[in-house]
Write a protein that holds these residues in place. Structure first.
Motif, PDB file in Angstrom:
ATOM      1  N   THR A  44       1.456  -9.000   0.055  1.00 54.23           N
ATOM      2  CA  THR A  44       2.859  -9.095  -0.359  1.00 54.23           C
ATOM      3  C   THR A  44       3.288 -10.550  -0.467  1.00 54.23           C
ATOM      4  O   THR A  44       2.655 -11.454   0.095  1.00 54.23           O
ATOM      5  CB  THR A  44       3.779  -8.377   0.650  1.00 54.23           C
ATOM      6  OG1 THR A  44       3.603  -8.962   1.948  1.00 54.23           O
ATOM      7  CG2 THR A  44       3.459  -6.890   0.718  1.00 54.23           C
ATOM      8  N   ASN A  45       4.396 -10.754  -1.149  1.00 48.19           N
ATOM      9  CA  ASN A  45       4.978 -12.088  -1.241  1.00 48.19           C
ATOM     10  C   ASN A  45       5.982 -12.294  -0.115  1.00 48.19           C
ATOM     11  O   ASN A  45       6.130 -11.439   0.770  1.00 48.19           O
ATOM     12  CB  ASN A  45       5.622 -12.308  -2.614  1.00 48.19           C
ATOM     13  CG  ASN A  45       6.704 -11.278  -2.913  1.00 48.19           C
ATOM     14  OD1 ASN A  45       7.349 -10.743  -2.002  1.00 48.19           O
ATOM     15  ND2 ASN A  45       6.917 -10.990  -4.195  1.00 48.19           N
ATOM     16  N   SER A  46       6.704 -13.400  -0.153  1.00 45.64           N
ATOM     17  CA  SER A  46       7.639 -13.730   0.933  1.00 45.64           C
ATOM     18  C   SER A  46       8.810 -12.746   1.034  1.00 45.64           C
ATOM     19  O   SER A  46       9.468 -12.661   2.054  1.00 45.64           O
ATOM     20  CB  SER A  46       8.184 -15.152   0.742  1.00 45.64           C
ATOM     21  OG  SER A  46       8.815 -15.262  -0.520  1.00 45.64           O
ATOM     22  N   ASN A  47       9.056 -11.976  -0.043  1.00 41.16           N
ATOM     23  CA  ASN A  47      10.126 -10.979  -0.026  1.00 41.16           C
ATOM     24  C   ASN A  47       9.656  -9.608   0.439  1.00 41.16           C
ATOM     25  O   ASN A  47      10.432  -8.657   0.485  1.00 41.16           O
ATOM     26  CB  ASN A  47      10.752 -10.846  -1.422  1.00 41.16           C
ATOM     27  CG  ASN A  47      11.415 -12.132  -1.876  1.00 41.16           C
ATOM     28  OD1 ASN A  47      12.049 -12.814  -1.077  1.00 41.16           O
ATOM     29  ND2 ASN A  47      11.258 -12.467  -3.152  1.00 41.16           N
ATOM     30  N   GLY A  48       8.358  -9.497   0.756  1.00 41.71           N
ATOM     31  CA  GLY A  48       7.830  -8.220   1.214  1.00 41.71           C
ATOM     32  C   GLY A  48       7.430  -7.275   0.102  1.00 41.71           C
ATOM     33  O   GLY A  48       7.073  -6.121   0.358  1.00 41.71           O
ATOM     34  N   ALA A  49       7.463  -7.735  -1.144  1.00 43.44           N
ATOM     35  CA  ALA A  49       7.057  -6.910  -2.286  1.00 43.44           C
ATOM     36  C   ALA A  49       5.595  -7.209  -2.631  1.00 43.44           C
ATOM     37  O   ALA A  49       5.097  -8.303  -2.347  1.00 43.44           O
ATOM     38  CB  ALA A  49       7.950  -7.202  -3.486  1.00 43.44           C
TER      39      ALA A  49
END
Length: 203
Positions: A44-49
């Motif tokens: 995931t990326n820093s946004n949790g996606a």
């Protein structure tokens, strides 16, 4: 979690159905599957996606390819990637379904409440008036007490020492990345999230 499908397919065209969330960190999420011996990690990326940026995808895949080359000791208890996912950035890994994270040593509200309801209060705790303290102590007993915690930490440290002996470090030590046998007759300890392993670098 709505961002992640229930059904995930790997490069060998095996279909894996997620059942529950095992852990979540800055680099990805790990799911249990309906097969108790298999877990799935999705990056995931820093946004949790799930990551979609081509540069991030390339970096993650490069990290996994390098992981295959690391001189991991044969006796180290680390759940390694078995096969990559087809439509998502992530991988399938071995998982022991009868294990609990070290975070289970710390009571959550529901665990503390169930400990009080399902466990007879020992006589020596009978005079404890603070309900929250009583819940905590009952959870402490139910989860194995001091002996089990010392064994867990000893085996966890031994696992890390074997990695360190090869010049490797594990970069994300947390109670959600270390697991111990659920059955208190046993005390196997394993690490998940192997893409945190890398060579030690001196600056």
């Amino acid at each position: 979690m709505e961002l992640f499908p229930e059904k995930l397919v790997d490069l060998d065209l095996n279909i894996h159905r997620t059942s529950s969330l095992l852990g979540q960190g800055g680099q990805g999420v790990v799911f249990k599957t309906r097969d108790p011996n298999i877990a799935i990690k999705v990056a995931t990326n820093s946004n949790g996606a799930p990551i979609s940026d081509p540069e991030q995808i390339s970096k993650f895949k490069k990290k996994l390819n390098l992981l295959k080359l690391l001189p991991l000791p044969a006796e180290s208890n680390v759940s390694m990637p078995v096969v990559l996912l087809r439509d998502h950035v992530g991988y399938v890994m071995q998982f022991m379904g009868d294990m609990l994270p070290f975070s289970s040593f710390f009571p959550s509200g529901s665990e503390s409440d169930s400990a009080v309801g399902s466990q007879e209060i020992p006589e020596w705790l009978g005079n404890v008036k603070d309900e929250q303290a009583l819940k905590y102590m009952l959870h402490y007993l139910k989860s194995g007490g001091l002996r089990r915690r010392l064994i867990a930490l000893y085996k966890f440290a031994s696992n890390l020492a074997r990695l360190h002996a090869r010049g490797l470090v594990y970069g994300d030590v947390s109670p959600n990345n270390a697991y111990i046998s659920q059955d208190q007759e046993y005390s196997e300890v394993w690490l998940i999230d192997p893409d945190n392993i890398r060579f030690e670098v001196s600056k």
